[in-house]
Write a protein that holds these residues in place. Structure first.
Motif, PDB file in Angstrom:
ATOM      1  N   VAL A 212      26.805  -8.006  18.855  1.00 43.32           N
ATOM      2  CA  VAL A 212      25.567  -7.779  18.101  1.00 43.32           C
ATOM      3  C   VAL A 212      25.605  -6.427  17.396  1.00 43.32           C
ATOM      4  CG1 VAL A 212      23.079  -7.411  18.314  1.00 43.32           C
ATOM      5  CG2 VAL A 212      24.174  -9.285  19.566  1.00 43.32           C
ATOM      6  N   LEU A 223      19.779  -2.157  13.851  1.00 45.36           N
ATOM      7  CA  LEU A 223      19.377  -3.272  14.706  1.00 45.36           C
ATOM      8  C   LEU A 223      17.874  -3.253  14.959  1.00 45.36           C
ATOM      9  CD1 LEU A 223      19.894  -5.619  16.679  1.00 45.36           C
ATOM     10  CD2 LEU A 223      20.496  -3.907  18.419  1.00 45.36           C
ATOM     11  N   GLY A 308      18.797  -8.349  19.360  1.00 42.30           N
ATOM     12  CA  GLY A 308      19.682  -9.090  18.462  1.00 42.30           C
ATOM     13  C   GLY A 308      19.166 -10.492  18.183  1.00 42.30           C
TER      14      GLY A 308
END
Length: 531
Positions: A212, A223, A308
Motif C-alpha cells: 500500500v 496515503l 489503504g
C-alpha cells in the motif's frame, strides 16, 4: 452482514486449498509434538525451554484474532482516526500485562490462575476455584463463539448470506479442528499453530501494508490525503470524533471499549495460561517484549491496511459490500493483488481465528480439569492420568458447546462478541488477580463476590444493552428492552468488580488468612522459586 458475494469464486477455491494445506501440515506437526506421556505439566505448559522469541510469537498468536485483521482494519477504513485510537489501545494493553501482573503471576502460579489463588487463600481455595472456573468458562466460551461466528462472516464475503447447511458445515469443520488441536495436542500442539500463525500474520500484514505504501511512493501524507478524499467525510476522517464523538453516550462508549481492551487482556484465560509457560522470569520478560513489538508492528500494519482500503477502494464501495467494514481488507487485497493476494489474506484470517479458538479451548479445558475436577471434585486426589483424560474430554465438550452457540449467534458482530468477552474478563477475573497479588487483607469472600458479582454485572448490562435489542445491528432488532445505553459494559462493570471485591473483604467476619501464609506468598511473588 452482506447480502451478496464480495469476492469472486476463484479466490474462495484457492483459499480452501491453501487453508487445508496449512491445517494438514500444522495438525500433523501438532500431533507429533503432543504430550507422549501422561504428565499434566506437559499438557498444560508444553515445552518450557523455548526461546524468548518463540514464546513471544506464541503469545502474539494467542492474542491476535480475526477481529484484528478484519474488524480493526474495517474500523480504521470507516472511522479513520477513531479506528487508529482503538489499535493504539490494543498495543497499550500488553504494557499493562508486562508491568502489572506477568512476573508476580508467573512466580506464584503452577498450571492455572486457580493455583495462585490457592496459594494465597488456602482455607477456602475450593470455593474460589469453583467460581473462577465458572468465570473462565463463560469468558472463554463467549470468545470462542466470536471466533466461530467470524468464520461464517468470512465465508459470507465469498458466497453472500450462506444457507443453514453451509453455515453448519463451516462452523463444524473449524470447531472440529479446534477440538483436535486442543484435546490431542495440548499446549505443545497449540504452540505450534500459534507460532506458525504469528509468523504468517506478521509477514502477511506487513507485506501488504508495504505494498500500500509503495503505491503512494512511501509517502504517508499522500496515503492520508487519498483516504480522507475517498472517505466521504473529508478532513473529519483524520480528526477524532467521527464515530465516538458528538453525544456523551458515544464518548462514554469509546472510553468503555478502551477500558475493556486495556484491562481485559490481563485477565483473558488463554493469555494468563501462556504467562505460566516460560521456565524463568527472565525468559518471560524477554518474551513479553517480543510480543509487544510483534503486536505493535501488526497493529501499525493494520492501520495502514485500513487507510489503504479507504484510499484505493473507497468507503462507499466498502459500506456497500459490508456495512461493518469487515470486508475492507479483502477488497483491498483484491484491488492490489487480485485473487492470489485475496486468497492468501483470507487463509490467514481463517488460520488466525482457528489458532485463537484453540488457545481459548485449551485454557477453559485446563481450568475445568485442574481447578474444578482435580481440586474441587476430587479434592487433590486425582491422578495425573485421570486429570489428563478429563482435560481432553473437557476440550471436546467446550468445542461442541462453542459450535452449537455459534450456530445460534451466527448473525452477531464478531468484534462486539470479542469485546464483551474482554469486558467480562476485566470485570470478574482481573479484580481477583489484582487483589490476590497486591492486597494483604483480601479474603475468599471478597474473591467470590468479585468473581460472581463482576461476571453477573457485565452479563446483566449486556442483556439490557443495544447489543441485544433496540437497533438494527442487535441480536433481536425487533425487540426493545435496552435501558443501558452503551455497547460495552466495561465502564460500569469493571469498577463494580473491584468494588465488590473490596466490599466482600470488609464484610468477611471469618478468621482472616494467617499472616505467615501471606508472607510466604509475598516472598514467592517477589523472589520466585525459579530465580
Amino acid at each position: 452482514m452482506v447480502t451478496a458475494a464480495a469476492i469472486d469464486d476463484s479466490s474462495l477455491q484457492l483459499t480452501f486449498v491453501l487453508f487445508l494445506t496449512v491445517v494438514v501440515i500444522t495438525l500433523f506437526t501438532a500431533l507429533l509434538t503432543a504430550p507422549q506421556r501422561d504428565e499434566i505439566s506437559e499438557f498444560y505448559l508444553g515445552n518450557r525451554a523455548m526461546s524468548p522469541l518463540r514464546n513471544g510469537l506464541a503469545m502474539c498468536g494467542d492474542y491476535l484474532s480475526a477481529a484484528t485483521l478484519l474488524g480493526s482494519t474495517g474500523l480504521v477504513a470507516l472511522t479513520g482516526y477513531d479506528g487508529l485510537m482503538y489499535l493504539g489501545g490494543t498495543t497499550v494493553a500488553w504494557m499493562t500485562v508486562l508491568l502489572l501482573i506477568a512476573e508476580p503471576l508467573h512466580r506464584t502460579g503452577r498450571f492455572t490462575l486457580g493455583d495462585t489463588i490457592a496459594l494465597r487463600l488456602p482455607r477456602r481455595q475450593r470455593s474460589v476455584r469453583l467460581a473462577l472456573s465458572v468465570c473462565v468458562l463463560a469468558v472463554a466460551t463467549l470468545y470462542l463463539v466470536a471466533q466461530l461466528v467470524g468464520s461464517v462472516a468470512l465465508l459470507t464475503q465469498f458466497t453472500g448470506v450462506p444457507s443453514a447447511t453451509t453455515r453448519t458445515l463451516c462452523v463444524a469443520v473449524i470447531g472440529t479442528f479446534v477440538i483436535l488441536y486442543a484435546s490431542l495436542g495440548g499446549m505443545p500442539g497449540a504452540t505450534v499453530i500459534q507460532i506458525i500463525k504469528a509468523v504468517m500474520l506478521v509477514v502477511g500484514v506487513l507485506f501488504t501494508a508495504g505494498w500500500v505504501l509503495h503505491h503512494y511512493d512511501w509517502n504517508p501524507n499522500a496515503l492520508l490525503t487519498a483516504a480522507a478524499d475517498r472517505s466521504g467525510n473529508g478532513a473529519r476522517f483524520l480528526e477524532p470524533g467521527l464515530r465516538y464523538g458528538g453525544t456523551v453516550s458515544n464518548k462514554l462508549d469509546f472510553l468503555s471499549l478502551e477500558l475493556a481492551i486495556v484491562l481485559g487482556l490481563a485477565a483473558l484465560p488463554h493469555v494468563l495460561m501462556r504467562l505460566l509457560a516460560p521456565r524463568g522470569s527472565g525468559v518471560l520478560r524477554s518474551s513479553l517484549l517480543w510480543a509487544i513489538g510483534l503486536v505493535g508492528a501488526i497493529c501499525l500494519g493494520a492501520g495502514v491496511l485500513g487507510l489503504g482500503a479507504t484510499a484505493l477502494v473507497g468507503q462507499d464501495a466498502i459500506v456497500g459490500t459490508d456495512r461493518t467494514g469487515n470486508a475492507s481488507v479483502l477488497l483491498l487485497a483484491h484491488e492490489l493483488g487480485g485473487s492470489l493476494l485475496t486468497a492468501l489474506l483470507t487463509c490467514l484470517a481463517y488460520l488466525t481465528l482457528l489458532a485463537v479458538a484453540v488457545g481459548l479451548t485449551l485454557a477453559a479445558a485446563s481450568s475445568l480439569a485442574h481447578d474444578l475436577y482435580g481440586e474441587v471434585i476430587r479434592k487433590g486426589r486425582a491422578s495425573e492420568t485421570e486429570e489428563l483424560a478429563v482435560a481432553r474430554l473437557s476440550g471436546a465438550v467446550i468445542g461442541v458447546l462453542g459450535i452449537l452457540l455459534a450456530l445460534v449467534a451466527w448473525g452477531s458482530n464478531t468484534a462486539t462478541l470479542a469485546f464483551l468477552a474482554f469486558a467480562m474478563a476485566a470485570s470478574a477475573i482481573l479484580p481477583t488477580i489484582i487483589y490476590t497479588l497486591f492486597w494483604r487483607r483480601f479474603s475468599a469472600k471478597g474473591a467470590l463476590l468479585s468473581l460472581y458479582g463482576g461476571l453477573g454485572c457485565s452479563v446483566l448490562l449486556v442483556v439490557f444493552s443495544p447489543v441485544v435489542s433496540s437497533t438494527e445491528a442487535s441480536i433481536y432488532p425487533d425487540a426493545d428492552f435496552a435501558w443501558f445505553p452503551l455497547q460495552n459494559p466495561g465502564i460500569v462493570s469493571i469498577p463494580a468488580g473491584f468494588f465488590l471485591g473490596w466490599l466482600g473483604t470488609l464484610l468477611d467476619k471469618g478468621r482472616p488468612e494467617q499472616s505467615d501464609v501471606h508472607e510466604e506468598f509475598e516472598i514467592r511473588m517477589l523472589v520466585g522459586a525459579d530465580d
